[in-house]
Design a protein around this motif. Structure first.
Motif, PDB file in Angstrom:
ATOM      1  N   GLY A  31     130.464   9.391  89.250  1.00 38.39           N
ATOM      2  CA  GLY A  31     129.423  10.390  89.069  1.00 38.39           C
ATOM      3  C   GLY A  31     128.829  10.919  90.349  1.00 38.39           C
ATOM      4  O   GLY A  31     127.901  11.712  90.325  1.00 38.39           O
ATOM      5  N   GLU A  32     129.347  10.517  91.536  1.00 36.66           N
ATOM      6  CA  GLU A  32     128.796  11.029  92.778  1.00 36.66           C
ATOM      7  C   GLU A  32     129.080  12.517  92.880  1.00 36.66           C
ATOM      8  O   GLU A  32     130.153  12.985  92.517  1.00 36.66           O
ATOM      9  N   THR A  33     128.135  13.237  93.410  1.00 31.94           N
ATOM     10  CA  THR A  33     128.341  14.643  93.671  1.00 31.94           C
ATOM     11  C   THR A  33     128.262  14.878  95.149  1.00 31.94           C
ATOM     12  O   THR A  33     127.714  14.071  95.894  1.00 31.94           O
ATOM     13  N   GLY A  34     128.806  15.993  95.608  1.00 36.56           N
ATOM     14  CA  GLY A  34     128.874  16.253  97.038  1.00 36.56           C
ATOM     15  C   GLY A  34     127.581  16.806  97.584  1.00 36.56           C
ATOM     16  O   GLY A  34     126.648  17.122  96.866  1.00 36.56           O
ATOM     17  N   VAL A  35     127.538  16.910  98.905  1.00 33.16           N
ATOM     18  CA  VAL A  35     126.439  17.586  99.561  1.00 33.16           C
ATOM     19  C   VAL A  35     126.950  18.923 100.021  1.00 33.16           C
ATOM     20  O   VAL A  35     128.149  19.122 100.192  1.00 33.16           O
ATOM     21  N   THR A  36     126.062  19.852 100.190  1.00 32.39           N
ATOM     22  CA  THR A  36     126.475  21.188 100.570  1.00 32.39           C
ATOM     23  C   THR A  36     125.741  21.631 101.813  1.00 32.39           C
ATOM     24  O   THR A  36     124.665  21.147 102.135  1.00 32.39           O
ATOM     25  N   ALA A  37     126.345  22.561 102.518  1.00 35.24           N
ATOM     26  CA  ALA A  37     125.738  23.084 103.733  1.00 35.24           C
ATOM     27  C   ALA A  37     124.502  23.902 103.375  1.00 35.24           C
ATOM     28  O   ALA A  37     124.345  24.344 102.246  1.00 35.24           O
ATOM     29  N   PRO A  38     123.603  24.094 104.352  1.00 35.69           N
ATOM     30  CA  PRO A  38     122.386  24.839 104.069  1.00 35.69           C
ATOM     31  C   PRO A  38     122.690  26.208 103.485  1.00 35.69           C
ATOM     32  O   PRO A  38     123.519  26.948 104.008  1.00 35.69           O
ATOM     33  N   GLY A  39     122.019  26.536 102.390  1.00 33.98           N
ATOM     34  CA  GLY A  39     122.173  27.835 101.790  1.00 33.98           C
ATOM     35  C   GLY A  39     123.396  27.992 100.932  1.00 33.98           C
ATOM     36  O   GLY A  39     123.637  29.047 100.350  1.00 33.98           O
ATOM     37  N   THR A  40     124.230  26.927 100.849  1.00 34.51           N
ATOM     38  CA  THR A  40     125.449  27.012 100.049  1.00 34.51           C
ATOM     39  C   THR A  40     125.199  26.414  98.688  1.00 34.51           C
ATOM     40  O   THR A  40     124.771  25.270  98.586  1.00 34.51           O
ATOM     41  N   PRO A  41     125.440  27.157  97.608  1.00 38.03           N
ATOM     42  CA  PRO A  41     125.176  26.604  96.275  1.00 38.03           C
ATOM     43  C   PRO A  41     126.125  25.480  95.952  1.00 38.03           C
ATOM     44  O   PRO A  41     127.285  25.496  96.371  1.00 38.03           O
ATOM     45  N   ALA A  42     125.636  24.477  95.248  1.00 42.86           N
ATOM     46  CA  ALA A  42     126.492  23.382  94.816  1.00 42.86           C
ATOM     47  C   ALA A  42     127.482  23.902  93.800  1.00 42.86           C
ATOM     48  O   ALA A  42     127.155  24.784  93.006  1.00 42.86           O
ATOM     49  N   PRO A  43     128.735  23.415  93.785  1.00 41.98           N
ATOM     50  CA  PRO A  43     129.734  23.895  92.837  1.00 41.98           C
ATOM     51  C   PRO A  43     129.377  23.498  91.417  1.00 41.98           C
ATOM     52  O   PRO A  43     128.691  22.525  91.207  1.00 41.98           O
ATOM     53  N   ALA A  49     134.227  13.199 103.152  1.00 39.44           N
ATOM     54  CA  ALA A  49     134.402  11.748 103.142  1.00 39.44           C
ATOM     55  C   ALA A  49     134.059  11.162 101.784  1.00 39.44           C
ATOM     56  O   ALA A  49     134.755  10.274 101.270  1.00 39.44           O
ATOM     57  N   ARG A  50     133.020  11.663 101.159  1.00 37.76           N
ATOM     58  CA  ARG A  50     132.620  11.126  99.854  1.00 37.76           C
ATOM     59  C   ARG A  50     133.652  11.475  98.795  1.00 37.76           C
ATOM     60  O   ARG A  50     133.925  10.672  97.891  1.00 37.76           O
ATOM     61  N   GLN A  51     134.234  12.651  98.888  1.00 40.17           N
ATOM     62  CA  GLN A  51     135.284  13.009  97.944  1.00 40.17           C
ATOM     63  C   GLN A  51     136.503  12.099  98.118  1.00 40.17           C
ATOM     64  O   GLN A  51     137.132  11.695  97.139  1.00 40.17           O
ATOM     65  N   GLU A  52     136.814  11.766  99.378  1.00 41.68           N
ATOM     66  CA  GLU A  52     137.934  10.854  99.627  1.00 41.68           C
ATOM     67  C   GLU A  52     137.638   9.475  99.058  1.00 41.68           C
ATOM     68  O   GLU A  52     138.516   8.839  98.460  1.00 41.68           O
ATOM     69  N   HIS A  53     136.419   8.994  99.236  1.00 41.67           N
ATOM     70  CA  HIS A  53     136.056   7.696  98.669  1.00 41.67           C
ATOM     71  C   HIS A  53     136.184   7.718  97.151  1.00 41.67           C
ATOM     72  O   HIS A  53     136.642   6.748  96.533  1.00 41.67           O
ATOM     73  N   ALA A  54     135.784   8.818  96.554  1.00 43.51           N
ATOM     74  CA  ALA A  54     135.865   8.919  95.097  1.00 43.51           C
ATOM     75  C   ALA A  54     137.317   8.878  94.641  1.00 43.51           C
ATOM     76  O   ALA A  54     137.658   8.218  93.661  1.00 43.51           O
ATOM     77  N   ARG A  55     138.183   9.599  95.367  1.00 38.64           N
ATOM     78  CA  ARG A  55     139.605   9.614  94.983  1.00 38.64           C
ATOM     79  C   ARG A  55     140.225   8.231  95.129  1.00 38.64           C
ATOM     80  O   ARG A  55     141.120   7.854  94.376  1.00 38.64           O
ATOM     81  N   GLU A  56     139.761   7.484  96.125  1.00 42.10           N
ATOM     82  CA  GLU A  56     140.315   6.152  96.353  1.00 42.10           C
ATOM     83  C   GLU A  56     139.710   5.109  95.424  1.00 42.10           C
ATOM     84  O   GLU A  56     140.060   3.927  95.486  1.00 42.10           O
ATOM     85  N   GLY A  57     138.776   5.556  94.595  1.00 42.71           N
ATOM     86  CA  GLY A  57     138.177   4.629  93.647  1.00 42.71           C
ATOM     87  C   GLY A  57     137.130   3.734  94.242  1.00 42.71           C
ATOM     88  O   GLY A  57     136.722   2.750  93.632  1.00 42.71           O
ATOM     89  N   ARG A  58     136.655   4.088  95.448  1.00 43.53           N
ATOM     90  CA  ARG A  58     135.667   3.237  96.102  1.00 43.53           C
ATOM     91  C   ARG A  58     134.260   3.755  95.935  1.00 43.53           C
ATOM     92  O   ARG A  58     133.309   3.013  96.128  1.00 43.53           O
ATOM     93  N   ALA A  59     134.111   5.028  95.602  1.00 44.70           N
ATOM     94  CA  ALA A  59     132.769   5.569  95.436  1.00 44.70           C
ATOM     95  C   ALA A  59     132.310   5.364  94.008  1.00 44.70           C
ATOM     96  O   ALA A  59     133.105   5.250  93.079  1.00 44.70           O
ATOM     97  N   ALA A  60     131.020   5.311  93.826  1.00 41.35           N
ATOM     98  CA  ALA A  60     130.479   5.090  92.487  1.00 41.35           C
ATOM     99  C   ALA A  60     130.793   6.280  91.601  1.00 41.35           C
ATOM    100  O   ALA A  60     130.812   7.419  92.056  1.00 41.35           O
TER     101      ALA A  60
END
Length: 343
Positions: free
Chosen positions: A331-343, A318-329
């Motif tokens: 520099g936002e970065t995503g959240v990751t599932a437990p134990g999953t390294p951030a990209p 959802a946050r990635q979609e907001h970013a693509r639509e120009g609605r998210a601030a």
């Protein structure tokens, strides 16, 4: 140890996460797990959990169950007081802002649909005036609702078209709003538009048969945990005078047991049936909202290894979609599932 929260830009707002759905689906547990992973705080959106002392019968999470996660808008009313949706909207949004000011993630959780919408959506609550309302209600008593409905049709035809000629309460309210604001009643109807574009609504649902079993088990456990003693103590604090609190499922039945007009076995059955009826209403309310992302759970579903990763994935998407639509601030970065390294 809990997995660390995903990195976030200092200037980027945290998403506003809302966990919704019927009672007994497991929302509170998932909210706490999300809060632990995302450095979050929980905001209550269950109207009955506003009441101090109504703990067992509302399945309010205990201090131990919260595992140190701050919870807001629990225990804010006495049982003799009435909740206000407009006041809740102000309080919930203040809590959201305060949580973000601490650099943390706000997580709204509850099954009271109108309160959830008040917190999340662009809803403006029109003013009320007891004197104006009393005068209109007196006119209903004198000339009947149909006559007032004709007046409403002349002043606000759009409102009249959506309110039946026999619905005295809504006719009076529409006329009151028009008189006080000079605006049509429909101008204040809720729109399915999030006030905060970063909002992510996640719904938790279970198979109806399984949910019915969970409800029955929960009610029996409430009784074993001392629900009648809780109701007895609340009665000393004025429960019988509380218009909303005394009618709450489980509490109404418990009062009848204490009064000797209902057996404990009958009260348990009535509470189970009433809760199942509430579940159907909650399902209908939330399923109408196409913005809710649904997660299915069952007895074999693991909170930590299944529901939590899926919920985090929904937030990230959802946050990635907001970013693509120009609605998210920026520099936002995503959240990751437990134990999953951030990209």
């Amino acid at each position: 140890m809990h997995p660390p929260a995903a990195p976030e830009s200092q200037d980027a707002p945290r998403p506003l996460i809302a966990l919704v759905g019927a009672t007994a689906t497991g929302k509170s547990d998932l909210a706490i797990a999300l809060a632990e992973h995302l450095d979050g705080e929980v905001i209550n959106a269950d109207a009955l959990q506003f009441y101090r002392g109504m703990d067992i019968g509302t399945a309010k999470v205990t201090a131990e169950e919260r595992r140190g996660v701050p919870h807001h808008l629990l225990d804010v009313l006495e049982v003799t007081e009435e909740a206000s949706v407009s006041a809740y909207q102000a309080d919930a949004r203040a809590a959201i802002a305060a949580i973000r000011s601490r650099g943390r993630t706000p997580i709204l959780v509850g099954g009271s649909g109108l309160y959830v919408r008040a917190a999340l959506d662009e809803i403006e609550f029109p003013p009320t005036d007891p004197a104006v309302r009393a005068r209109l209600e007196q006119r209903v008593a004198e000339i009947g609702p149909a006559a007032l409905h004709r007046e409403l049709a002349g002043r606000d035809p759009e409102a009249a078209a959506m309110i039946g000629p026999g619905d005295a309460r809504r006719i009076v309210r529409a006329l009151e709003v028009g008189e006080l604001t000079g605006r049509p009643f429909t101008a204040f109807l809720p729109r399915p538009v999030h006030a905060d574009p970063s909002t992510v609504q996640i719904g938790l649902r279970r198979d109806r048969a399984e949910l019915h079993e969970r409800i029955a088990l929960r009610v029996h456990r409430m009784v074993e945990a001392g629900l009648l003693d809780e109701i007895r103590a609340l009665r000393e604090r004025g429960l019988d005078r509380g218009l909303t609190a005394r009618r709450a499922i489980g509490y109404q039945q418990g009062l009848a047991v204490l009064d000797g007009t209902l057996t404990c076995e009958a009260a348990i059955e009535e509470t189970i049936v009433g809760t199942r009826r509430l579940v159907r209403k909650q399902d209908t309310w939330f399923r109408r909202d196409a913005r809710v992302h649904w997660l299915d759970a069952d007895t074999n579903t693991s909170l930590r290894h299944d529901l939590l990763p899926r919920a985090l994935s929904l937030v990230d998407t959802a946050r990635q979609e907001h970013a693509r639509e120009g609605r998210a601030a920026p520099g936002e970065t995503g959240v990751t599932a437990p134990g999953t390294p951030a990209p």
